[in-house]
Design a protein around this motif. Sequence first.
Motif, PDB file in Angstrom:
ATOM      1  N   PHE A 132       0.851  -1.190   0.000  1.00  0.00           N
ATOM      2  CA  PHE A 132       0.000   0.000   0.000  1.00  0.00           C
ATOM      3  C   PHE A 132       0.887   1.241   0.000  1.00  0.00           C
ATOM      4  CE2 PHE A 132      -3.463  -2.273   2.750  1.00  0.00           C
ATOM      5  CZ  PHE A 132      -3.641  -3.205   1.742  1.00  0.00           C
ATOM      6  N   SER A 133       0.789   2.054  -1.035  1.00  0.00           N
ATOM      7  CA  SER A 133       1.435   3.363  -1.051  1.00  0.00           C
ATOM      8  C   SER A 133       0.346   4.389  -0.771  1.00  0.00           C
ATOM      9  CB  SER A 133       2.087   3.627  -2.420  1.00  0.00           C
ATOM     10  OG  SER A 133       3.158   2.728  -2.634  1.00  0.00           O
ATOM     11  N   VAL A 134       0.300   4.871   0.445  1.00  0.00           N
ATOM     12  CA  VAL A 134      -0.800   5.721   0.897  1.00  0.00           C
ATOM     13  C   VAL A 134      -0.460   7.171   0.591  1.00  0.00           C
ATOM     14  CG1 VAL A 134      -2.344   6.268   2.796  1.00  0.00           C
ATOM     15  CG2 VAL A 134      -1.188   4.052   2.748  1.00  0.00           C
ATOM     16  N   GLY A 135      -1.133   7.718  -0.444  1.00  0.00           N
ATOM     17  CA  GLY A 135      -0.862   9.100  -0.820  1.00  0.00           C
ATOM     18  C   GLY A 135      -1.518  10.081   0.126  1.00  0.00           C
ATOM     19  N   THR A 136      -2.825   9.997   0.297  1.00  0.00           N
ATOM     20  CA  THR A 136      -3.573  10.820   1.237  1.00  0.00           C
ATOM     21  C   THR A 136      -4.351   9.930   2.201  1.00  0.00           C
ATOM     22  OG1 THR A 136      -5.291  11.003  -0.473  1.00  0.00           O
ATOM     23  CG2 THR A 136      -3.785  12.857  -0.234  1.00  0.00           C
ATOM     24  N   LYS A 137      -5.135   9.011   1.630  1.00  0.00           N
ATOM     25  CA  LYS A 137      -5.893   8.064   2.449  1.00  0.00           C
ATOM     26  C   LYS A 137      -6.181   6.812   1.636  1.00  0.00           C
ATOM     27  CE  LYS A 137     -10.363   8.550   3.088  1.00  0.00           C
ATOM     28  NZ  LYS A 137     -11.688   9.026   3.545  1.00  0.00           N
ATOM     29  N   ILE A 138      -6.043   5.674   2.289  1.00  0.00           N
ATOM     30  CA  ILE A 138      -6.552   4.408   1.758  1.00  0.00           C
ATOM     31  C   ILE A 138      -7.523   3.852   2.792  1.00  0.00           C
ATOM     32  CG2 ILE A 138      -6.004   1.999   1.250  1.00  0.00           C
ATOM     33  CD1 ILE A 138      -3.465   2.917  -0.088  1.00  0.00           C
ATOM     34  N   GLU A 139      -8.719   3.520   2.334  1.00  0.00           N
ATOM     35  CA  GLU A 139      -9.734   2.972   3.231  1.00  0.00           C
ATOM     36  C   GLU A 139     -10.236   1.641   2.699  1.00  0.00           C
ATOM     37  OE1 GLU A 139     -14.103   4.066   5.213  1.00  0.00           O
ATOM     38  OE2 GLU A 139     -13.100   5.500   3.878  1.00  0.00           O
ATOM     39  N   LEU A 140     -10.130   0.615   3.535  1.00  0.00           N
ATOM     40  CA  LEU A 140     -10.704  -0.694   3.234  1.00  0.00           C
ATOM     41  C   LEU A 140     -11.902  -0.871   4.151  1.00  0.00           C
ATOM     42  CD1 LEU A 140      -7.417  -2.845   3.183  1.00  0.00           C
ATOM     43  CD2 LEU A 140      -8.392  -1.462   1.343  1.00  0.00           C
ATOM     44  N   GLN A 141     -13.085  -0.833   3.590  1.00  0.00           N
ATOM     45  CA  GLN A 141     -14.282  -0.927   4.405  1.00  0.00           C
ATOM     46  C   GLN A 141     -14.536  -2.373   4.842  1.00  0.00           C
ATOM     47  OE1 GLN A 141     -17.491   1.099   2.349  1.00  0.00           O
ATOM     48  NE2 GLN A 141     -16.471   3.084   2.458  1.00  0.00           N
ATOM     49  N   ASP A 142     -15.574  -2.576   5.645  1.00  0.00           N
ATOM     50  CA  ASP A 142     -15.863  -3.897   6.210  1.00  0.00           C
ATOM     51  C   ASP A 142     -15.977  -4.968   5.121  1.00  0.00           C
ATOM     52  OD1 ASP A 142     -15.992  -2.524   8.584  1.00  0.00           O
ATOM     53  OD2 ASP A 142     -18.167  -2.717   8.823  1.00  0.00           O
ATOM     54  N   ASP A 143     -15.498  -6.174   5.460  1.00  0.00           N
ATOM     55  CA  ASP A 143     -15.672  -7.379   4.636  1.00  0.00           C
ATOM     56  C   ASP A 143     -14.909  -7.348   3.320  1.00  0.00           C
ATOM     57  OD1 ASP A 143     -17.547  -8.166   6.626  1.00  0.00           O
ATOM     58  OD2 ASP A 143     -19.141  -7.093   5.553  1.00  0.00           O
ATOM     59  N   VAL A 144     -13.938  -6.464   3.186  1.00  0.00           N
ATOM     60  CA  VAL A 144     -13.113  -6.410   1.969  1.00  0.00           C
ATOM     61  C   VAL A 144     -12.140  -7.590   1.960  1.00  0.00           C
ATOM     62  CG1 VAL A 144     -11.181  -5.145   0.916  1.00  0.00           C
ATOM     63  CG2 VAL A 144     -13.299  -3.955   1.487  1.00  0.00           C
ATOM     64  N   ARG A 145     -11.872  -8.129   0.774  1.00  0.00           N
ATOM     65  CA  ARG A 145     -10.919  -9.221   0.597  1.00  0.00           C
ATOM     66  C   ARG A 145      -9.847  -8.804  -0.415  1.00  0.00           C
ATOM     67  NH1 ARG A 145     -13.266 -10.331   4.461  1.00  0.00           N
ATOM     68  NH2 ARG A 145     -14.480 -12.201   4.972  1.00  0.00           N
ATOM     69  N   LEU A 146      -8.600  -8.846   0.019  1.00  0.00           N
ATOM     70  CA  LEU A 146      -7.474  -8.573  -0.870  1.00  0.00           C
ATOM     71  C   LEU A 146      -6.639  -9.838  -0.976  1.00  0.00           C
ATOM     72  CD1 LEU A 146      -8.380  -5.642  -0.285  1.00  0.00           C
ATOM     73  CD2 LEU A 146      -5.973  -5.005  -0.173  1.00  0.00           C
ATOM     74  N   ALA A 147      -6.467 -10.344  -2.188  1.00  0.00           N
ATOM     75  CA  ALA A 147      -5.646 -11.533  -2.420  1.00  0.00           C
ATOM     76  C   ALA A 147      -4.160 -11.150  -2.369  1.00  0.00           C
ATOM     77  CB  ALA A 147      -6.020 -12.152  -3.763  1.00  0.00           C
ATOM     78  N   GLY A 148      -3.288 -12.037  -2.818  1.00  0.00           N
ATOM     79  CA  GLY A 148      -1.854 -11.782  -2.746  1.00  0.00           C
ATOM     80  C   GLY A 148      -1.360 -10.797  -3.793  1.00  0.00           C
ATOM     81  N   LYS A 149      -0.277 -10.118  -3.454  1.00  0.00           N
ATOM     82  CA  LYS A 149       0.439  -9.205  -4.360  1.00  0.00           C
ATOM     83  C   LYS A 149      -0.434  -8.080  -4.908  1.00  0.00           C
ATOM     84  CE  LYS A 149       4.024 -12.489  -5.698  1.00  0.00           C
ATOM     85  NZ  LYS A 149       4.804 -13.093  -6.791  1.00  0.00           N
ATOM     86  N   VAL A 150      -1.404  -7.641  -4.134  1.00  0.00           N
ATOM     87  CA  VAL A 150      -2.223  -6.481  -4.524  1.00  0.00           C
ATOM     88  C   VAL A 150      -1.426  -5.207  -4.248  1.00  0.00           C
ATOM     89  CG1 VAL A 150      -4.290  -5.151  -3.934  1.00  0.00           C
ATOM     90  CG2 VAL A 150      -4.426  -7.640  -4.180  1.00  0.00           C
ATOM     91  N   PHE A 151      -1.470  -4.277  -5.187  1.00  0.00           N
ATOM     92  CA  PHE A 151      -0.775  -2.997  -5.049  1.00  0.00           C
ATOM     93  C   PHE A 151      -1.794  -1.873  -5.098  1.00  0.00           C
ATOM     94  CE2 PHE A 151       2.335   0.161  -7.236  1.00  0.00           C
ATOM     95  CZ  PHE A 151       2.567   0.798  -6.019  1.00  0.00           C
ATOM     96  N   LEU A 152      -1.919  -1.144  -3.988  1.00  0.00           N
ATOM     97  CA  LEU A 152      -2.758   0.054  -3.934  1.00  0.00           C
ATOM     98  C   LEU A 152      -1.832   1.257  -4.034  1.00  0.00           C
ATOM     99  CD1 LEU A 152      -5.268  -0.972  -1.097  1.00  0.00           C
ATOM    100  CD2 LEU A 152      -5.367  -1.473  -3.554  1.00  0.00           C
ATOM    101  N   ALA A 153      -1.827   1.888  -5.204  1.00  0.00           N
ATOM    102  CA  ALA A 153      -0.826   2.912  -5.529  1.00  0.00           C
ATOM    103  C   ALA A 153      -1.411   4.302  -5.347  1.00  0.00           C
ATOM    104  CB  ALA A 153      -0.327   2.724  -6.961  1.00  0.00           C
ATOM    105  N   GLY A 154      -1.402   4.787  -4.118  1.00  0.00           N
ATOM    106  CA  GLY A 154      -1.960   6.099  -3.819  1.00  0.00           C
ATOM    107  C   GLY A 154      -1.062   7.263  -4.186  1.00  0.00           C
ATOM    108  N   PHE A 155       0.182   6.988  -4.505  1.00  0.00           N
ATOM    109  CA  PHE A 155       1.095   8.019  -5.037  1.00  0.00           C
ATOM    110  C   PHE A 155       2.214   7.314  -5.797  1.00  0.00           C
ATOM    111  CE2 PHE A 155       3.019   6.846  -1.040  1.00  0.00           C
ATOM    112  CZ  PHE A 155       4.392   6.991  -1.216  1.00  0.00           C
ATOM    113  N   PRO A 156       2.793   7.971  -6.828  1.00  0.00           N
ATOM    114  CA  PRO A 156       3.774   7.294  -7.671  1.00  0.00           C
ATOM    115  C   PRO A 156       5.198   7.314  -7.125  1.00  0.00           C
ATOM    116  CG  PRO A 156       3.285   9.438  -8.586  1.00  0.00           C
ATOM    117  CD  PRO A 156       2.371   9.262  -7.397  1.00  0.00           C
ATOM    118  N   GLY A 157       5.525   8.305  -6.306  1.00  0.00           N
ATOM    119  CA  GLY A 157       6.880   8.391  -5.768  1.00  0.00           C
ATOM    120  C   GLY A 157       7.842   9.251  -6.558  1.00  0.00           C
ATOM    121  N   HIS A 158       7.488   9.584  -7.791  1.00  0.00           N
ATOM    122  CA  HIS A 158       8.364  10.396  -8.643  1.00  0.00           C
ATOM    123  C   HIS A 158       7.527  11.393  -9.437  1.00  0.00           C
ATOM    124  CE1 HIS A 158      11.677   7.632  -7.873  1.00  0.00           C
ATOM    125  NE2 HIS A 158      10.859   6.638  -8.161  1.00  0.00           N
ATOM    126  N   PRO A 159       8.097  12.554  -9.795  1.00  0.00           N
ATOM    127  CA  PRO A 159       7.371  13.508 -10.642  1.00  0.00           C
ATOM    128  C   PRO A 159       7.315  13.025 -12.086  1.00  0.00           C
ATOM    129  CG  PRO A 159       9.589  14.320 -10.206  1.00  0.00           C
ATOM    130  CD  PRO A 159       9.421  13.068  -9.383  1.00  0.00           C
TER     131      PRO A 159
END
Length: 233
Positions: A132-159
């Motif tokens: 998880f790259s949390v740019g401002t906010k990442i929210e996983l609400q109730d009963d969410v399922r994330l399998a393996g190697k999921v990438f939540l890209a909230g910011f890229p890290g470079h301009p």
Amino acid sequence: MIADVKNWVKSSDSGFGKFCRGSFYAIKHIEMPVVPVLYKILFALHRSSKTIWHNTLQFIYFTPMFKSQVSGSKKRLTLQCGMPQVIGALAISLGDDVRMSGIATFCGRYHSDRIAKLIIGNNVDVGWQNAFSVGTKIELQDDVRLAGKVFLAGFPGHPLNCAERAKGKPDLPEQAGDIIIKQGAWIGTGATVLAGVTVGKGAIVAANAVVTKDVADFTLVAGNPAKVIKRVD
């Protein structure tokens, strides 16, 4: 000297050279005989001791240590294989009955005026090697399922500008955004969700999909970029 002997053994066509070469390969490939009853017992002991040691470490060390770093009710947290790596300034809130792989990475983007937030609800699965790259906010609400190697890209890290990247400059604030995964959504193995995206209630993101825009409730999406396949309600 030793190198010369090795080369001679490998290349000599003499009877003694062939004998040395054959002896070397025979010794190199000696195998321990398998005694089925003995090794079944040894394997059972190995597995049991490994399980006991792993569960003890999780109970007395990794789980309470991780809990000390997060807020929320965090009851009945189940951590597997250590605890997630947390990088940067990041405020984490956990609900109850969260199951989380310790082989995961949570990274918060630096903000001069606020701290990035990771909010995880109740009865949520965070799979193996999630990042998880949390740019401002990442929210996983109730009963969410994330399998393996999921990438939540909230910011890229470079301009975007290559000259700025070459100077080691950080990404710009407008490149970061919230990611919201609504109640009951399921993100498949290897999927990527980009900044600014909301995945709707009960939606399914197929394996290896790249989600670049919002996903409607109870919709299955797949592909790169992800496109609607069908309704799943």
